[in-house]
Scaffold this motif. Structure first.
Motif, short mmCIF file in Angstrom:
data_model
loop_
_atom_site.label_atom_id
_atom_site.label_comp_id
_atom_site.label_asym_id
_atom_site.label_seq_id
_atom_site.Cartn_x
_atom_site.Cartn_y
_atom_site.Cartn_z
N HIS A 61 0.83 -1.20 0.00
CA HIS A 61 0.00 0.00 0.00
C HIS A 61 0.87 1.25 0.00
O HIS A 61 0.57 2.22 -0.71
CB HIS A 61 -0.94 0.00 1.22
N GLN A 62 1.93 1.21 0.79
CA GLN A 62 2.82 2.38 0.85
C GLN A 62 3.45 2.65 -0.52
O GLN A 62 3.51 3.79 -0.98
CB GLN A 62 3.91 2.12 1.89
N GLN A 63 3.88 1.56 -1.18
CA GLN A 63 4.50 1.72 -2.50
C GLN A 63 3.53 2.35 -3.50
O GLN A 63 3.94 3.08 -4.40
CB GLN A 63 4.92 0.35 -3.06
N LEU A 64 2.24 2.07 -3.34
CA LEU A 64 1.24 2.58 -4.29
C LEU A 64 0.68 3.94 -3.86
O LEU A 64 -0.12 4.53 -4.58
CB LEU A 64 0.09 1.57 -4.42
N GLY A 65 1.08 4.40 -2.67
CA GLY A 65 0.56 5.68 -2.19
C GLY A 65 -0.84 5.59 -1.62
O GLY A 65 -1.57 6.60 -1.56
N ILE A 66 -1.24 4.40 -1.20
CA ILE A 66 -2.57 4.22 -0.60
C ILE A 66 -2.51 4.70 0.85
O ILE A 66 -1.56 4.36 1.58
CB ILE A 66 -2.98 2.73 -0.68
N PRO A 67 -3.47 5.51 1.29
CA PRO A 67 -3.42 6.04 2.66
C PRO A 67 -3.30 4.92 3.70
O PRO A 67 -3.92 3.87 3.56
CB PRO A 67 -4.77 6.77 2.80
N ALA A 68 -2.51 5.17 4.74
CA ALA A 68 -2.24 4.13 5.75
C ALA A 68 -3.51 3.71 6.48
O ALA A 68 -3.59 2.59 6.99
CB ALA A 68 -1.20 4.65 6.75
N ASP A 69 -4.51 4.60 6.53
CA ASP A 69 -5.74 4.24 7.25
C ASP A 69 -6.78 3.57 6.34
O ASP A 69 -7.91 3.34 6.75
CB ASP A 69 -6.34 5.47 7.95
N TYR A 70 -6.38 3.24 5.12
CA TYR A 70 -7.32 2.61 4.19
C TYR A 70 -8.02 1.39 4.78
O TYR A 70 -9.26 1.26 4.68
CB TYR A 70 -6.60 2.23 2.88
N PRO A 71 -7.28 0.46 5.45
CA PRO A 71 -7.96 -0.73 6.00
C PRO A 71 -9.07 -0.37 6.98
O PRO A 71 -10.08 -1.08 7.07
CB PRO A 71 -6.84 -1.49 6.71
N GLN A 72 -8.92 0.72 7.70
CA GLN A 72 -9.94 1.13 8.66
C GLN A 72 -11.07 1.91 7.99
O GLN A 72 -12.23 1.80 8.39
CB GLN A 72 -9.34 2.00 9.78
#
Ligand SMILES: [Zn+2]
Length: 185
Positions: free
Chosen positions: A15-26
């Motif tokens: 997710h970090q590599q793709l720039g997906i926000p860290a809180d996406y799972p929540q």
């Protein structure tokens, strides 16, 4: 790929590599889906790629496809099982084309969160209608699915105005494994 440890894919790194926000799972409101371990071949998808589904889902899909055919309708398999890494590549290619991650996440779940990992999700199409387009909802195949998919245990995952922030996907059906009274609910 590098973000694998002991056979387990590390989603936060991907997710970090793709720039997906860290809180996406929540915040995405969707559960994580593990990659299916009981995949069986179900023939080719509409692009001629060998398609795989969870074994139980494959049986239900074949039954549903045959029932539609009996009613004179052709249901086509556009996409079935996808691995976490496939989902990563799909999103990476869109980033490479210059799309923003926020826009991508409206139409693609983050790796690890796609129902397609479970082998229980189907993207369906039919002749004469664009694949993976909202206009599929106008097709006789979609009308048939609305009426009958629940009998085979499938439900529409992303109806209009769904709570997951995902755009309306009339083509995406998920196998719940039991009869679904209101498949569209
Ligand atoms: Zn789908």
């Amino acid at each position: 790929m590098q973000a694998i440890s002991g056979g387990r894919v590390l989603l936060p790194e991907i997710h970090q590599q793709l720039g997906i926000p860290a809180d996406y799972p929540q915040t995405c409101g969707m559960p994580e889906h593990r990659e299916c371990r009981s995949l069986v071949p179900v023939g080719n998808d509409i692009l001629g790629r060998p398609a795989l589904l969870d074994a139980e889902t494959a049986l239900a899909w074949h039954r549903m496809q045959m029932a539609a055919a009996t009613d004179g309708l052709t249901l086509q398999l556009v996409s079935a099982y996808r691995s976490v890494d496939y989902q990563r590549q799909l999103i990476q290619r869109k980033l490479d084309r210059g799309l923003a991650i926020e826009a991508i996440l409206q139409v693609n779940a983050a790796p690890g969160f796609s129902e397609h990992h479970s082998g229980r999700a189907l993207d369906l199409g039919c002749p004469d209608y664009q694949y993976l387009e909202e206009s599929f909802e106008l097709s006789p195949a979609f009308a048939w699915l609305q009426q009958h998919a629940g009998e085979f245990g499938f439900r529409l995952s992303f109806p209009r105005n769904n709570p997951f922030g995902v755009l309306y996907e009339p083509w995406h059906w998920y196998f719940l494994g039991k009869e679904v009274p209101g498949a569209i609910a």
